[in-house]
Design an enzyme around this catalytic site. Structure first.
Site, PDB file in Angstrom:
ATOM      1  N   GLY A  76       0.834  -1.191   0.000  1.00  0.00           N
ATOM      2  CA  GLY A  76       0.000   0.000   0.000  1.00  0.00           C
ATOM      3  C   GLY A  76       0.868   1.239   0.000  1.00  0.00           C
ATOM      4  O   GLY A  76       2.057   1.197  -0.342  1.00  0.00           O
ATOM      5  N   GLY A  83       4.036   0.896   2.335  1.00  0.00           N
ATOM      6  CA  GLY A  83       4.974  -0.111   1.848  1.00  0.00           C
ATOM      7  C   GLY A  83       5.584   0.241   0.511  1.00  0.00           C
ATOM      8  O   GLY A  83       6.807   0.132   0.318  1.00  0.00           O
ATOM      9  N   SER A 102     -17.276   8.759   1.543  1.00  0.00           N
ATOM     10  CA  SER A 102     -16.193   9.633   2.000  1.00  0.00           C
ATOM     11  C   SER A 102     -16.659  10.692   2.993  1.00  0.00           C
ATOM     12  O   SER A 102     -17.739  11.273   2.867  1.00  0.00           O
ATOM     13  CB  SER A 102     -15.562  10.332   0.798  1.00  0.00           C
ATOM     14  OG  SER A 102     -14.669  11.337   1.222  1.00  0.00           O
ATOM     15  N   ARG A 136     -14.645  12.118  13.716  1.00  0.00           N
ATOM     16  CA  ARG A 136     -15.410  10.919  13.397  1.00  0.00           C
ATOM     17  C   ARG A 136     -16.017  10.254  14.629  1.00  0.00           C
ATOM     18  O   ARG A 136     -17.139   9.769  14.586  1.00  0.00           O
ATOM     19  CB  ARG A 136     -14.509   9.924  12.656  1.00  0.00           C
ATOM     20  CG  ARG A 136     -14.146  10.405  11.274  1.00  0.00           C
ATOM     21  CD  ARG A 136     -13.162   9.478  10.597  1.00  0.00           C
ATOM     22  NE  ARG A 136     -12.893   9.942   9.235  1.00  0.00           N
ATOM     23  CZ  ARG A 136     -12.036   9.356   8.411  1.00  0.00           C
ATOM     24  NH1 ARG A 136     -11.343   8.296   8.814  1.00  0.00           N
ATOM     25  NH2 ARG A 136     -11.848   9.826   7.187  1.00  0.00           N
ATOM     26  N   LEU A 177      -3.725   8.659   4.757  1.00  0.00           N
ATOM     27  CA  LEU A 177      -2.846   8.755   3.587  1.00  0.00           C
ATOM     28  C   LEU A 177      -1.611   9.570   3.927  1.00  0.00           C
ATOM     29  O   LEU A 177      -0.503   9.266   3.484  1.00  0.00           O
ATOM     30  CB  LEU A 177      -3.604   9.397   2.419  1.00  0.00           C
ATOM     31  CG  LEU A 177      -4.874   8.681   1.963  1.00  0.00           C
ATOM     32  CD1 LEU A 177      -5.526   9.425   0.800  1.00  0.00           C
ATOM     33  CD2 LEU A 177      -4.579   7.244   1.564  1.00  0.00           C
TER      34      LEU A 177
END
Length: 646
Positions: free
Chosen positions: A43, A46, A285, A338, A449
């Site tokens: 990902g 990595g 999203s 969240r 991210l």
């Protein structure tokens, strides 16, 4: 190995990373060519790490369970990536991103790591733009930004609702370049089965070829784990079905401490459960909360009529709607973090105001945004997300409000690492969601991210050299060492044991039962009684699994049931550690909500006097209770206080 040393550099917070880079040990180019690094996971973390190591001149082996790195789960991230560039000139800064991250994580993260994350965030955007990542741009050509939860500025860079995919393609291009040069060798369809430790250092892995079932030994001077999170322990989550926690669980059982395993993120913006036999949930999203307004019927009788199909949401006027996030949190509104948004949705549904067939849904409405901006603007921003929703739910979200409900999404817990991202096993480094390091008890949106690329591109290429510089005289390791023999034998025995059960119940049967236990007792809300009930239930289910699981086929072939069984066997053990960690932490913080510890307004109530630490668990054996170590969290540069988004 029993003492936790976070290795935080000296000096002021804003200078720690610069100080570290100026004083670390380096490996010269000639020595780099003689050193091997294994990277597990392809990902963002990595792929970025492997590409960076290859560019530096190391010999790199990278392992992924997919046929291509492009299929790694990072591709599923939709909304964006944070950076403190302050392009909108709305008051953002590195310190504000650092502060929002610490506060959003409810003061359960390490200051130095979080500041470094905020500091390198701007470099990530420059790197990705140079790779050709097609970030959204304003009319004049400048990169566009939007807002995400837990922030009052617009700092999220995005590529429509496909940001993860575009970033992964950028990292994949960098990785492919190194594969073409020969510095990186790719091993697709390879599943890491165990870590090999030689003289106390990580020196290799045992991998299983998913196509042939063959076990393979691979040695290196250091191992980097970037295998993502373990949210699928709940069975239903937003993770891909192949996402699993096996790699982190294997290294935990080899001596790597597990940090804060109970810290699980529940995402508020997911398509609700539709039936008993679906295999996963779909994320919508968080970026949708920029323009969408969340509400439920103001009156319980209206909610009941909607559930029975006697009313449509569009039949209710403004005076019969409760925009509960805007009501409860006027300063942040629909863009609260969240964990706050998820608990608020659960509270409304539990009180009888939920919608949908099950009553476990709330509305995400774009009518105001379409009226204000025009449908064409909403299409440009979120079109692919709206298409995805309509295909799954068979309802047009341009005309009818979306239905959403919280679901398991991300795990903030993971392998404990120090400032260098090194675990308690020397030579084993852990990156991205697989480690615990940067998010505390709740991750801000668009920060996953950011962390993955930060770890891979800008942190590990420095810190791994500090370790490898002390091992330049060691030759390439051979795989005929006794430690490799023993590790491979243990894997063979586990596979043989599973295939020999020949029971009556499928792997999915056990996984679903596990998911029910975890969601009911270790899910969005937890309490002492439920956690104490869950632990023996998990043990009993594990015993039943090893007596009655049915796995058709053999190991000498593609065998997806065997793959799932290996992962569920690990999940059954990991679930117990999560419950144990949640039971010991007698406070509420972020995504860890103990019902006994809440404010009169229903918010999370921390206990900073007794629980301002990282809980790092050490494996003690199959039937022994794990040993907990504590890393105290000291906050020198921010004021610790009750979170307030009102």
């Amino acid at each position: 190995m029993g003492k936790l040393d976070s290795k935080i550099p000296q000096g002021p917070l804003a200078e720690k990373w610069s100080y570290y880079k100026s004083h670390q040990n380096l490996v010269n180019p000639a020595n780099k060519r003689r050193m091997d690094i294994i990277v597990v996971g392809t990902g963002l973390a990595g792929a970025a790490a492997a590409a960076s190591f290859g560019e530096l001149g190391f010999n790199v082996k990278v392992f992924g369970i997919h046929d291509s790195p492009r299929r790694a789960h990072s591709i599923a991230a939709q909304g964006g990536i944070n950076a403190a560039k302050n392009y909108p000139n709305d008051g953002d800064s590195i310190y504000r991103l650092f502060y929002d991250t610490i506060k959003g994580g409810d003061y359960r993260a390490r200051e130095a790591n979080v500041y470094r994350l905020a500091e390198v965030s701007n470099d990530i955007i420059d790197q990705c733009v140079a790779q050709g990542v097609p970030f959204a741009r304003e009319y004049g050509g400048l990169l566009d930004n939007r807002s995400f939860g837990g922030a009052q500025v617009s700092r999220t860079f995005y590529a429509r609702g496909q940001t993860g995919q575009q970033l992964l393609l950028g990292a994949y291009s960098a990785l492919s370049k190194e594969i073409g040069k020969g510095t990186v060798k790719m091993y697709p369809r390879s599943d890491m089965m165990d870590l090999v430790v030689v003289d106390g250092h990580a020196r290799g892995i045992i991998a299983r070829n998913i196509i042939t079932g063959k076990l393979e030994r691979h040695a290196a001077h250091a191992v980097v784990l970037a295998t993502g999170g373990y949210g699928n322990v709940f069975f239903l989550s937003t993770n891909a079905m192949t996402s699993n926690g096996s790699a982190v669980w294997k290294v935990y059982k080899k001596g790597a401490f597990f940090g804060n395993p109970c810290f699980t993120q529940i995402h508020p913006t997911c398509i609700p459960v539709a039936g008993d036999y679906q295999s996963k949930l779909t994320l919508m999203s968080e970026s949708l909360r920029n323009d969408g307004r969340i509400w439920v019927p103001k009156y319980a009788e209206d909610a009941e009529k909607i559930r029975k199909g006697q009313l449509k949401p569009t039949d209710l006027g403004e005076d019969r709607r409760d925009y509960y996030l805007e009501r409860r949190y006027p300063a942040f509104g629909n863009l609260v973090p969240r964990d706050v948004a998820s608990r608020a949705a659960k509270e409304r549904c539990d009180a009888g105001f939920g919608v949908g067939n099950t009553g476990l849904a709330v509305y995400l409405d774009f009518a105001d945004a379409i009226k204000r901006l025009g449908k064409h603007v909403i299409e440009a921003r979120y079109g692919n997300l709206f298409q995805m929703y309509e295909k799954i739910v068979d309802d047009n979200p341009y005309e009818t409000p979306m239905m959403i409900y919280p679901a398991v999404h991300y795990t903030m817990g993971g392998i404990w690492v120090d400032y260098e991202l090194q675990s308690t096993i020397p030579g084993l480094f852990v990156a991205g969601e697989a480690n615990f390091s940067d998010h505390g008890a709740n991750r801000l949106g668009a920060s996953a991210l950011m962390q993955g690329l930060s770890d891979g591109y800008f942190v590990l290429p420095y810190t791994i050299q500090n370790y490898l510089a002390g091992h330049i005289h060691e030759p390439h390791f051979k795989t005929d060492l006794p430690e490799f023999e023993q590790a491979e034998m243990n894997v063979r025995e586990t596979i043989h044991r599973l295939l020999s059960v020949k029971g009556t119940k499928t792997v999915d049967t056990f996984h679903r039962k596990l998911g029910h236990i975890m969601w009911d007792y270790v899910g969005m809300a937890r309490n002492k009684e439920g956690l104490q009930k869950a632990i023996p239930m998990l043990r009993q289910l594990r015993e039943e699994f090893w007596k009655d699981v049915k796995i058709p086929g053999t190991n000498e072939m593609v065998n997806t049931e065997l793959e799932k069984a290996l992962r569920v066997a690990d999940f059954l053990e990991l679930g117990e550690l999560m419950a144990r960690d949640a039971l010991h932490r007698e406070e509420s913080c972020g995504g860890h909500f103990r019902e006994e510890y809440q404010t009169p307004d229903g918010e999370a109530l921390r206990d900073d006097a007794n629980f301002a630490y990282v809980a790092a668990w050490e494996y003690q054996g199959e039937n022994a209770e794990p040993l907990m170590h504590k890393e105290p969290l000291a906050f020198e540069y921010i004021e610790v206080k009750q979170r307030n988004y009102k």
